[in-house]
Design an enzyme around this catalytic site. Structure first.
Site, PDB file in Angstrom:
ATOM      1  CB  CYS A 104      -0.903  -0.014   1.234  1.00  0.00           C
ATOM      2  SG  CYS A 104      -2.034   1.375   1.354  1.00  0.00           S
ATOM      3  CG  HIS A 145      -5.792  -2.781  -1.042  1.00  0.00           C
ATOM      4  ND1 HIS A 145      -4.799  -3.359  -0.280  1.00  0.00           N
ATOM      5  CD2 HIS A 145      -5.500  -1.455  -1.099  1.00  0.00           C
ATOM      6  CE1 HIS A 145      -3.953  -2.412   0.107  1.00  0.00           C
ATOM      7  NE2 HIS A 145      -4.349  -1.243  -0.384  1.00  0.00           N
ATOM      8  CD  GLU A 146      -7.067   1.230  -3.627  1.00  0.00           C
ATOM      9  OE1 GLU A 146      -7.285   2.273  -2.971  1.00  0.00           O
ATOM     10  OE2 GLU A 146      -5.919   0.757  -3.760  1.00  0.00           O
ATOM     11  CG  HIS A 189      -7.424   2.542   1.501  1.00  0.00           C
ATOM     12  ND1 HIS A 189      -6.531   2.835   2.502  1.00  0.00           N
ATOM     13  CD2 HIS A 189      -6.732   1.822   0.577  1.00  0.00           C
ATOM     14  CE1 HIS A 189      -5.356   2.322   2.214  1.00  0.00           C
ATOM     15  NE2 HIS A 189      -5.445   1.692   1.050  1.00  0.00           N
TER      16      HIS A 189
END
Length: 149
Positions: free
Chosen positions: A89, A131-132, A135
């Protein structure tokens, strides 16, 4: 040009708010898209990673780089990926970890033009999306890491 936030910036741990006015984030999202397209080792970046706690990100999928606004997803295969993914990341430079992700998901999001898009994705695209998406939830991949390097 935007700055990328790194651990332990508190914005990275906040649940982001919905984007209410797409035009308010369009210039920044376009700049982020250019950044991803010009950075071979970057597969995505979210608004929280550039200091804006709103629900949108840019992702480089196998079909191209896309802007996803107010995304959501459903799990199509409840079994986590049998081959855990190695992830890094840009907000955690130098850290790599093994994370289990869902292999098949159905996503929904608004395009930069305000159109609602629905589609299914699997494999690497599914991993990048999750993954995004994390966030936007204030979750860093290290909280899901099975093993870190």
């Amino acid at each position: 040009m935007f700055s990328i936030l790194t651990f332990p910036n508190p914005i990275l741990f906040q649940k982001a708010m919905d984007v209410e006015h797409i035009n308010s984030v369009t210039p920044l999202l376009n700049e982020m898209k250019t950044f991803v397209e010009n950075s071979p080792h970057v597969l995505g970046i979210s608004l929280p990673q550039v200091g804006v706690s709103k629900r949108a990100f840019v992702a480089r999928f196998t079909t191209g780089t896309e802007i996803l606004i107010n995304p959501s997803f459903d799990i199509l295969d409840p079994t986590p990926n049998s081959l855990p993914s190695g992830e890094g990341c840009i907000s955690l430079p130098g850290i790599i970890g093994i994370v289990q992700r869902y292999l098949m998901i159905r996503i929904s999001y608004l395009s930069i033009f305000g159109e609602r898009i629905f589609r299914e994705m699997g494999g690497m695209d599914s991993i990048i999306f999750q993954h995004e998406f994390d966030h936007l939830e204030g979750i860093l991949f290290t909280s899901k890491t099975l093993q870190a390097f």
